[in-house]
Design a protein around this motif. Sequence first.
Motif, short mmCIF file in Angstrom:
data_model
loop_
_atom_site.label_atom_id
_atom_site.label_comp_id
_atom_site.label_asym_id
_atom_site.label_seq_id
_atom_site.Cartn_x
_atom_site.Cartn_y
_atom_site.Cartn_z
N GLN A 258 0.80 -1.23 0.00
CA GLN A 258 0.00 0.00 0.00
C GLN A 258 0.82 1.27 0.00
N ALA A 259 2.08 1.19 0.37
CA ALA A 259 2.87 2.41 0.43
C ALA A 259 3.23 2.84 -0.98
N ARG A 260 3.10 4.11 -1.23
CA ARG A 260 3.53 4.67 -2.50
C ARG A 260 5.03 4.81 -2.48
N ASN A 261 5.69 4.35 -3.50
CA ASN A 261 7.13 4.49 -3.62
C ASN A 261 7.43 5.68 -4.51
N PHE A 262 7.72 6.81 -3.92
CA PHE A 262 8.09 7.96 -4.72
C PHE A 262 9.59 7.96 -4.90
N GLY A 263 10.06 8.43 -6.05
CA GLY A 263 11.48 8.63 -6.27
C GLY A 263 11.71 9.99 -6.87
N ILE A 264 12.78 10.67 -6.42
CA ILE A 264 13.16 11.96 -7.00
C ILE A 264 14.58 11.81 -7.51
N ALA A 265 14.73 11.93 -8.83
CA ALA A 265 16.04 11.76 -9.45
C ALA A 265 16.51 13.09 -10.02
N GLY A 266 17.81 13.30 -10.02
CA GLY A 266 18.38 14.48 -10.69
C GLY A 266 18.79 15.59 -9.75
N THR A 267 18.49 15.46 -8.48
CA THR A 267 18.90 16.50 -7.53
C THR A 267 18.92 15.93 -6.11
N PRO A 268 19.85 16.42 -5.27
CA PRO A 268 19.70 16.13 -3.85
C PRO A 268 18.50 16.91 -3.30
N TYR A 269 17.91 16.44 -2.21
CA TYR A 269 16.73 17.11 -1.66
C TYR A 269 16.65 16.83 -0.16
N ARG A 270 15.72 17.51 0.48
CA ARG A 270 15.49 17.28 1.91
C ARG A 270 14.03 16.90 2.13
N VAL A 271 13.78 15.97 3.03
CA VAL A 271 12.41 15.70 3.48
C VAL A 271 12.17 16.64 4.65
N VAL A 272 11.40 17.70 4.41
CA VAL A 272 11.27 18.74 5.43
C VAL A 272 10.07 18.56 6.34
N ALA A 273 9.11 17.71 5.93
CA ALA A 273 7.95 17.49 6.80
C ALA A 273 7.34 16.13 6.48
N ILE A 274 6.83 15.48 7.51
CA ILE A 274 6.08 14.23 7.35
C ILE A 274 4.72 14.43 7.99
N ASP A 275 3.68 14.15 7.22
CA ASP A 275 2.30 14.33 7.69
C ASP A 275 2.07 15.73 8.25
N GLY A 276 2.69 16.72 7.62
CA GLY A 276 2.50 18.11 8.03
C GLY A 276 3.41 18.57 9.14
N ASN A 277 4.20 17.66 9.72
CA ASN A 277 5.03 18.00 10.88
C ASN A 277 6.47 18.21 10.43
N ASP A 278 7.01 19.39 10.76
CA ASP A 278 8.37 19.72 10.32
C ASP A 278 9.38 18.75 10.93
N ILE A 279 10.37 18.38 10.11
CA ILE A 279 11.50 17.58 10.56
C ILE A 279 12.55 18.54 11.12
N ASN A 280 13.16 18.19 12.24
CA ASN A 280 14.21 19.03 12.81
C ASN A 280 15.53 18.81 12.05
N GLN A 281 16.03 19.88 11.47
CA GLN A 281 17.31 19.87 10.73
C GLN A 281 17.42 18.71 9.74
N PRO A 282 16.57 18.72 8.73
CA PRO A 282 16.64 17.66 7.71
C PRO A 282 17.93 17.75 6.90
N THR A 283 18.61 16.65 6.74
CA THR A 283 19.85 16.66 5.97
C THR A 283 19.53 16.39 4.50
#
Length: 503
Positions: A258-283
């Motif tokens: 059931q989990a959607r497998n998203f992929g982002i190719a071509g750039t580094p990125y940060r996961v800044v929030a999960i379920d609307g909640n900010d991540i502390n210092q996302p790398t």
Amino acid sequence: PRRRLLRPGVSTVVVAALVTGVGVVWSSASVLPGSFSMMNTDDVDYGGGPATMVMPGAPGSVDVTSLTGPLTGKPDDTFVLTAAKKQVTLSSGKVEEGAAFNNQIPGPQLTVHQGDLVQVTLVNKLPADGLTLHWHGLNVPNAEDGVAGVTQNAVAPGHSFTYRFRVVQTGSYWYHTHNDPASLVRAGLFGAFVVLPRMPIAQTTDITEMAHTWQGGDDPAFGTSDTLRRNVIASGTQVRLRLINTDNNPVGGAGRAQARNFGIAGTPYRVVAIDGNDINQPTQISGDRLLVAAGGRYDVTFTMPNSPVRLTDISVPGGGELFSPTGGGTVDPITAKAPVFDPARYGMPAPMPFTVDSNFNRRFTLVLDDHLGFYNGVWSQMPTINGESFPNIPMLVVHGGDLVEETIINRSHNNHPMHLHGHTALVLSVNGKPTTGSPWYTDTLDIEPGQTYQIGFLADNPGVWMDHCHNLDHSAAGMMTMLMYDNVSSPFLVGPNSGNTPD
Ligand code: C2O
Ligand code: CU
């Protein structure tokens, strides 16, 4: 005595064989009554806490209909969502019979600011189906939660209903009908709900991507786009992608049902929030697969490079979104071989309101499993919680102010994206190991086969709240229970004669 009820649509065979791990047991089954209360007060789980239940109508008992948002005051945001049938044309040319809010698929994005008083009127112009609006992930007052048969009656065709609540959270959420969602969310009755912080955030290109699988179950798309879509974004632009998984059914991807497998190719990125909640210092990360639970949301940010960036659902390698400064170019999508992003070890620790060592007032254990049995006349695997299906799963009873722990153990062969209404939970441990990164707050947690999650939350929003699997086919098959505050009761009914089908 505990009620033994079968769900609507369940075969009316009087005796059904249930095959368990140890053999075959025979159980007798009765037919579902025309209507009954969701509140199975005969059979409750106090999570090891005191038996504090106040019976409905007794002194101190509170009716859910009194737990509304502000009834007066000028709203900061006013929306009308009109539901009607719609023929949905996908970018591939496939045509689906569906339904839409305001003739848009997905429904209009409702963008508001933190602290706003929001008013949304639902107008039902469907020919035959009742509807509600549920604000997935928003901790609204109980009477605004939009669960048919629990917090209101389904809004019948030709009728309307107005929701009013003040928004205290920020981030990415979504709305959908919570009457017959297994078929009506699938048909298109959903949209995004985005809460911006009051302080304007730096200039960003803010893009919402709602992953959805259309009718046949074999048409995974972003919105109505099931082919590659090209977008022009100037290099140097700050981009925020809000990835929302509206699916209720398995989509491809190496057994990661059931989990959607998203992929982002071509750039580094940060996961800044999960379920609307900010991540502390996302790398910064790159190349990972992002498993977003059915119903869950990830927000990711990146700076647009001078070359293409590709967002895909890895089950549809030819589709997705291509962002580039010219709209042209290519980049290979992320594949199923990529490592999976692990939110339990991402970002930096920060003070948490409670931990695995806290003194919880109530501790609940939910064992997810499946049993073979007759469902809808078909011999099939039925998902269970603690060996039972709704309405035979005891309600989880809490007292206002309790610190509550839930341990969720998946012994089945499917992923189960568990969603608790009205509360944001903190993930405490995964498979017995405490989380080590940023505090990880969630409202929809994908539990894979063999996994155990320990979550905690504060019981600070009185009401009767669904706690269910967001594979909506599983919840329609009874994989749901209720988190019930000991003094709150609901006058609404479910069952075939009630007009309410919450799951
Ligand atoms: Cu997305 Cu019970 O809901
Ligand atoms: Cu499930």
